[in-house]
Design a protein around this motif. Structure first.
Motif, PDB file in Angstrom:
ATOM      1  N   VAL A   1       0.844  -1.204   0.000  1.00 59.37           N
ATOM      2  CA  VAL A   1       0.000   0.000   0.000  1.00 59.37           C
ATOM      3  C   VAL A   1       0.876   1.249   0.000  1.00 59.37           C
ATOM      4  O   VAL A   1       0.626   2.199  -0.757  1.00 59.37           O
ATOM      5  CB  VAL A   1      -0.957   0.004   1.215  1.00 59.37           C
ATOM      6  N   PHE A   2       1.915   1.268   0.820  1.00 59.16           N
ATOM      7  CA  PHE A   2       2.816   2.418   0.897  1.00 59.16           C
ATOM      8  C   PHE A   2       3.514   2.656  -0.443  1.00 59.16           C
ATOM      9  O   PHE A   2       3.659   3.790  -0.887  1.00 59.16           O
ATOM     10  CB  PHE A   2       3.855   2.239   1.997  1.00 59.16           C
ATOM     11  N   GLU A   3       3.951   1.576  -1.099  1.00 57.96           N
ATOM     12  CA  GLU A   3       4.608   1.717  -2.396  1.00 57.96           C
ATOM     13  C   GLU A   3       3.640   2.277  -3.432  1.00 57.96           C
ATOM     14  O   GLU A   3       4.019   3.127  -4.247  1.00 57.96           O
ATOM     15  CB  GLU A   3       5.182   0.383  -2.859  1.00 57.96           C
ATOM     16  N   TYR A   4       2.392   1.831  -3.403  1.00 54.85           N
ATOM     17  CA  TYR A   4       1.377   2.345  -4.321  1.00 54.85           C
ATOM     18  C   TYR A   4       1.153   3.838  -4.086  1.00 54.85           C
ATOM     19  O   TYR A   4       1.103   4.631  -5.030  1.00 54.85           O
ATOM     20  CB  TYR A   4       0.069   1.560  -4.141  1.00 54.85           C
ATOM     21  N   GLU A   5       1.047   4.226  -2.821  1.00 53.93           N
ATOM     22  CA  GLU A   5       0.850   5.633  -2.481  1.00 53.93           C
ATOM     23  C   GLU A   5       2.060   6.470  -2.881  1.00 53.93           C
ATOM     24  O   GLU A   5       1.918   7.602  -3.340  1.00 53.93           O
ATOM     25  CB  GLU A   5       0.547   5.798  -0.991  1.00 53.93           C
ATOM     26  N   LEU A   6       3.251   5.919  -2.721  1.00 52.03           N
ATOM     27  CA  LEU A   6       4.465   6.624  -3.128  1.00 52.03           C
ATOM     28  C   LEU A   6       4.464   6.854  -4.639  1.00 52.03           C
ATOM     29  O   LEU A   6       4.807   7.938  -5.106  1.00 52.03           O
ATOM     30  CB  LEU A   6       5.710   5.833  -2.710  1.00 52.03           C
ATOM     31  N   GLN A   7       4.029   5.875  -5.392  1.00 48.54           N
ATOM     32  CA  GLN A   7       3.934   6.032  -6.850  1.00 48.54           C
ATOM     33  C   GLN A   7       2.932   7.124  -7.208  1.00 48.54           C
ATOM     34  O   GLN A   7       3.183   7.941  -8.103  1.00 48.54           O
ATOM     35  CB  GLN A   7       3.528   4.717  -7.508  1.00 48.54           C
ATOM     36  N   LYS A   8       1.801   7.158  -6.512  1.00 50.87           N
ATOM     37  CA  LYS A   8       0.800   8.194  -6.762  1.00 50.87           C
ATOM     38  C   LYS A   8       1.349   9.580  -6.435  1.00 50.87           C
ATOM     39  O   LYS A   8       1.155  10.528  -7.212  1.00 50.87           O
ATOM     40  CB  LYS A   8      -0.470   7.935  -5.946  1.00 50.87           C
ATOM     41  N   LEU A   9       2.038   9.706  -5.303  1.00 49.75           N
ATOM     42  CA  LEU A   9       2.618  10.995  -4.924  1.00 49.75           C
ATOM     43  C   LEU A   9       3.663  11.444  -5.942  1.00 49.75           C
ATOM     44  O   LEU A   9       3.722  12.630  -6.300  1.00 49.75           O
ATOM     45  CB  LEU A   9       3.256  10.916  -3.536  1.00 49.75           C
ATOM     46  N   THR A  10       4.475  10.516  -6.408  1.00 53.66           N
ATOM     47  CA  THR A  10       5.499  10.846  -7.388  1.00 53.66           C
ATOM     48  C   THR A  10       4.861  11.356  -8.679  1.00 53.66           C
ATOM     49  O   THR A  10       5.309  12.360  -9.251  1.00 53.66           O
ATOM     50  CB  THR A  10       6.391   9.620  -7.674  1.00 53.66           C
ATOM     51  N   ALA A  11       3.805  10.703  -9.122  1.00 50.44           N
ATOM     52  CA  ALA A  11       3.102  11.140 -10.334  1.00 50.44           C
ATOM     53  C   ALA A  11       2.470  12.516 -10.129  1.00 50.44           C
ATOM     54  O   ALA A  11       2.554  13.384 -11.013  1.00 50.44           O
ATOM     55  CB  ALA A  11       2.039  10.111 -10.719  1.00 50.44           C
ATOM     56  N   GLU A  12       1.855  12.737  -8.976  1.00 50.64           N
ATOM     57  CA  GLU A  12       1.254  14.040  -8.675  1.00 50.64           C
ATOM     58  C   GLU A  12       2.310  15.137  -8.661  1.00 50.64           C
ATOM     59  O   GLU A  12       2.078  16.240  -9.165  1.00 50.64           O
ATOM     60  CB  GLU A  12       0.552  14.004  -7.323  1.00 50.64           C
ATOM     61  N   CYS A  13       3.454  14.834  -8.106  1.00 51.64           N
ATOM     62  CA  CYS A  13       4.533  15.809  -8.010  1.00 51.64           C
ATOM     63  C   CYS A  13       5.017  16.205  -9.404  1.00 51.64           C
ATOM     64  O   CYS A  13       5.276  17.382  -9.668  1.00 51.64           O
ATOM     65  CB  CYS A  13       5.679  15.234  -7.186  1.00 51.64           C
ATOM     66  N   GLN A  14       5.131  15.246 -10.285  1.00 50.32           N
ATOM     67  CA  GLN A  14       5.596  15.525 -11.639  1.00 50.32           C
ATOM     68  C   GLN A  14       4.616  16.405 -12.403  1.00 50.32           C
ATOM     69  O   GLN A  14       5.025  17.194 -13.248  1.00 50.32           O
ATOM     70  CB  GLN A  14       5.832  14.218 -12.400  1.00 50.32           C
ATOM     71  N   GLU A  15       3.335  16.281 -12.102  1.00 50.53           N
ATOM     72  CA  GLU A  15       2.308  17.044 -12.806  1.00 50.53           C
ATOM     73  C   GLU A  15       2.013  18.399 -12.156  1.00 50.53           C
ATOM     74  O   GLU A  15       1.407  19.265 -12.790  1.00 50.53           O
ATOM     75  CB  GLU A  15       1.021  16.232 -12.878  1.00 50.53           C
ATOM     76  N   CYS A  16       2.431  18.586 -10.932  1.00 48.64           N
ATOM     77  CA  CYS A  16       2.090  19.797 -10.173  1.00 48.64           C
ATOM     78  C   CYS A  16       2.866  21.009 -10.680  1.00 48.64           C
ATOM     79  O   CYS A  16       4.077  20.960 -10.866  1.00 48.64           O
ATOM     80  CB  CYS A  16       2.393  19.570  -8.692  1.00 48.64           C
ATOM     81  N   MET A  17       2.144  22.109 -10.874  1.00 52.59           N
ATOM     82  CA  MET A  17       2.757  23.348 -11.344  1.00 52.59           C
ATOM     83  C   MET A  17       2.989  24.336 -10.198  1.00 52.59           C
ATOM     84  O   MET A  17       3.787  25.247 -10.322  1.00 52.59           O
ATOM     85  CB  MET A  17       1.860  24.002 -12.409  1.00 52.59           C
TER      86      MET A  17
END
Length: 52
Positions: free
Chosen positions: A9-25
């Motif tokens: 679960v933590f790894e999945y959430e980390l992947q989501k956070l990483t994707a959000e960070c890349q898209e965040c302006m």
């Protein structure tokens, strides 16, 4: 110590956070996401201090 299920679960959430960070302006929000990702990474991979 965390269970394998918790780790997954933590790894999945980390992947989501990483994707959000890349898209965040928004720089301020991006920094908060990076901080959360870094904290989560330390839970998953103790001893790791690098950013995802």
């Amino acid at each position: 110590m965390i269970t394998k299920e918790e780790e997954a679960v933590f790894e999945y959430e980390l992947q989501k956070l990483t994707a959000e960070c890349q898209e965040c302006m928004d720089t301020s929000l991006k920094r908060k996401i990076e901080d959360d990702a870094l904290w989560l990474q330390t839970v998953i991979f103790p001893g790791s201090g690098s950013k995802p």
